[in-house]
Design a protein around this motif. Structure first.
Motif, PDB file in Angstrom:
ATOM      1  N   ALA A 105      35.701  37.007  40.911  1.00 60.48           N
ATOM      2  CA  ALA A 105      35.472  35.988  41.935  1.00 60.48           C
ATOM      3  C   ALA A 105      34.251  36.287  42.801  1.00 60.48           C
ATOM      4  CB  ALA A 105      36.709  35.857  42.822  1.00 60.48           C
ATOM      5  N   TYR A 106      33.720  37.515  42.706  1.00 60.76           N
ATOM      6  CA  TYR A 106      32.663  37.955  43.618  1.00 60.76           C
ATOM      7  C   TYR A 106      31.349  38.275  42.910  1.00 60.76           C
ATOM      8  CZ  TYR A 106      37.036  38.737  46.069  1.00 60.76           C
ATOM      9  OH  TYR A 106      38.286  38.568  46.605  1.00 60.76           O
ATOM     10  N   ASP A 107      31.441  38.709  41.655  1.00 59.69           N
ATOM     11  CA  ASP A 107      30.262  39.204  40.945  1.00 59.69           C
ATOM     12  C   ASP A 107      30.486  38.980  39.449  1.00 59.69           C
ATOM     13  OD1 ASP A 107      28.155  40.566  39.824  1.00 59.69           O
ATOM     14  OD2 ASP A 107      28.603  42.497  40.769  1.00 59.69           O
ATOM     15  N   ARG A 136      36.247  46.458  49.154  1.00 61.38           N
ATOM     16  CA  ARG A 136      36.724  45.094  49.393  1.00 61.38           C
ATOM     17  C   ARG A 136      38.232  45.073  49.647  1.00 61.38           C
ATOM     18  NH1 ARG A 136      34.278  42.875  45.526  1.00 61.38           N
ATOM     19  NH2 ARG A 136      35.849  43.072  43.914  1.00 61.38           N
ATOM     20  N   GLU A 178      39.945  28.417  47.225  1.00 62.10           N
ATOM     21  CA  GLU A 178      40.334  29.246  46.082  1.00 62.10           C
ATOM     22  C   GLU A 178      40.398  28.467  44.773  1.00 62.10           C
ATOM     23  OE1 GLU A 178      42.822  32.524  48.721  1.00 62.10           O
ATOM     24  OE2 GLU A 178      43.900  30.909  47.703  1.00 62.10           O
ATOM     25  N   GLY A 238      39.306  37.295  51.101  1.00 64.74           N
ATOM     26  CA  GLY A 238      38.067  36.909  51.760  1.00 64.74           C
ATOM     27  C   GLY A 238      37.722  35.441  51.621  1.00 64.74           C
ATOM     28  N   PHE A 239      38.386  34.746  50.703  1.00 64.95           N
ATOM     29  CA  PHE A 239      38.163  33.308  50.559  1.00 64.95           C
ATOM     30  C   PHE A 239      39.158  32.549  51.432  1.00 64.95           C
ATOM     31  CE2 PHE A 239      36.473  34.889  46.511  1.00 64.95           C
ATOM     32  CZ  PHE A 239      35.257  34.214  46.448  1.00 64.95           C
ATOM     33  N   VAL A 295      37.011  28.216  43.254  1.00 67.04           N
ATOM     34  CA  VAL A 295      36.587  29.472  42.631  1.00 67.04           C
ATOM     35  C   VAL A 295      37.227  29.622  41.259  1.00 67.04           C
ATOM     36  CG1 VAL A 295      36.666  31.993  42.819  1.00 67.04           C
ATOM     37  CG2 VAL A 295      36.182  30.600  44.850  1.00 67.04           C
ATOM     38  N   ARG A 299      30.241  49.769  41.057  1.00 66.93           N
ATOM     39  CA  ARG A 299      31.187  48.657  40.968  1.00 66.93           C
ATOM     40  C   ARG A 299      32.574  49.067  41.458  1.00 66.93           C
ATOM     41  NH1 ARG A 299      29.197  44.467  37.728  1.00 66.93           N
ATOM     42  NH2 ARG A 299      27.199  44.965  36.735  1.00 66.93           N
ATOM     43  N   GLU A 308      36.291  42.055  39.550  1.00 62.67           N
ATOM     44  CA  GLU A 308      35.118  41.559  40.270  1.00 62.67           C
ATOM     45  C   GLU A 308      34.906  40.055  40.126  1.00 62.67           C
ATOM     46  OE1 GLU A 308      31.694  44.731  39.524  1.00 62.67           O
ATOM     47  OE2 GLU A 308      32.684  44.146  37.654  1.00 62.67           O
ATOM     48  N   ASP A 347      42.706  39.461  44.220  1.00 56.99           N
ATOM     49  CA  ASP A 347      41.385  39.207  43.654  1.00 56.99           C
ATOM     50  C   ASP A 347      40.740  37.934  44.183  1.00 56.99           C
ATOM     51  OD1 ASP A 347      43.136  37.508  42.283  1.00 56.99           O
ATOM     52  OD2 ASP A 347      42.993  38.633  40.415  1.00 56.99           O
TER      53      ASP A 347
END
Length: 332
Positions: free
Chosen positions: A314-316, A261, A23, A17-18, A26, A254, A312, A14
């Motif tokens: 960390a992203y949305d 991802r 991290e 991509g970071f 986030v 979603r 979701e 989760d």
């Protein structure tokens, strides 16, 4: 009903991509958002694992639970802090009691102790713990919980068991919280785990369908009666994978974004397993009305605490915001 949420820590892929150096920022941002004075969240949670799921990865992060507990204790002010759940065998219980007390002081008395027997064989063996069978892991849990209880109730512990040997260990200071750090005994094992919970737990945590929740609750009630414990004094909780949308199309959008991802990191088979978990009985995947109705049913069955994992997060944040705005006020 009371509400907690998991902070992404990488374990369930989760934070993909970071950059690893980003991290913590986030995680801290999500924790501090939940910590705001106007936030409806009572608690934030992390998992106690070392290797990612549904497959171990040698490229993706899994941040350690108790280091995060200390970090969150110092970087938040209101929200309570928990692990769901600490694996007893990963740390000597006397050491764990001491470390947890320090975190309780750093946090100003906001720590929860989630504890369980552990299950993730791959990381057990990789980190040198072996992998005892389930009965032995449960015996370790029972002995360790007794040591934690002694440490926080009396300031000392003496215990000579099969797995742990403590002789006059001193625990000062005591936790800030009177009576010790609240104990969450996680797992639904009917013969051992729920018996431990009946004796020691302030909270339990079952994971499964609502019918399974009702069944485990009755088993717990029976254990409470046998040890002369007030069943109502134990708050029952569950964890829920949560993907919420304004309508069915939003939910599907979603889910598709989550799948897209993860696919480059997990591959097709593991991605399919991950997405299947989001459709298991122990989920809150649906529209606002569907999610609220399921939680209302759980509340009628005695669920007192719902802890949501938002893949979701960390992203949305819009799903979390929708849950905060529509679901929590209907049930809190």
């Amino acid at each position: 009903m009371r509400f907690g949420m998991f902070v992404p820590q990488g374990w369930r892929h989760d934070l993909v991509g970071f950059d690893p150096g980003e991290e913590w920022a986030v995680m801290r941002s999500i924790a501090q958002r939940a910590d705001r004075a106007d936030s409806p969240w009572e608690s934030i949670w992390v998992y106690d694992h070392f290797h990612t799921v549904p497959v171990p990865s040698d490229t993706e992060s899994t941040h350690e639970a108790w280091a995060l507990m200390a970090a969150f204790a110092a970087s938040t002010e209101r929200v309570r802090l928990g692990q769901m759940c600490t694996c007893m065998a990963y740390r000597n219980p006397a050491y764990l009691a001491k470390a947890a007390t320090t975190v309780d002081h750093v946090s100003g008395g906001r720590l929860e102790m989630g504890i369980g027997a552990g299950w993730y064989e791959h990381e057990w063996r990789a980190f040198g713990y072996g992998f005892p069978d389930a009965p032995e892991r449960l015996r370790m849990l029972r002995e360790g919980v007794e040591i934690l209880h002694q440490a926080w109730a009396t300031g000392t512990a003496t215990f000579h068991g099969e797995h742990y040997d403590v002789d006059g260990a001193i625990f000062r200071p005591l936790p800030i919280q009177e009576g010790g750090i609240p104990m969450w005994v996680a797992g639904g094992g009917e013969k051992v785990t729920l018996r431990i919970a009946a004796k020691y737990a302030s909270y339990t945590n079952f994971f499964g369908s609502l019918d399974e929740f009702s069944h485990k609750s009755e088993v717990l009630r029976g254990h409470c009666e046998r040890v002369d414990r007030d069943f109502a004094s134990i708050t029952r909780s569950s964890n829920f994978n949560t993907v919420i949308g304004t309508d069915a199309a939003d939910v599907e959008r979603r889910l598709a974004a989550i799948e897209a991802r993860l696919a480059p990191y997990l591959g097709p088979d593991a991605t399919a397993r991950y997405m299947a978990d989001l459709h298991s009985p122990a989920v809150l995947v649906g529209t606002v009305g569907e999610v609220t109705a399921k939680l209302a049913d759980a509340k009628e069955r005695g669920l007192g605490y719902a802890i949501s994992y938002f893949p979701e997060a960390a992203y949305d944040l819009s799903g979390i915001e929708l849950y905060e705005r529509e679901v929590i006020p209907a049930l809190a």
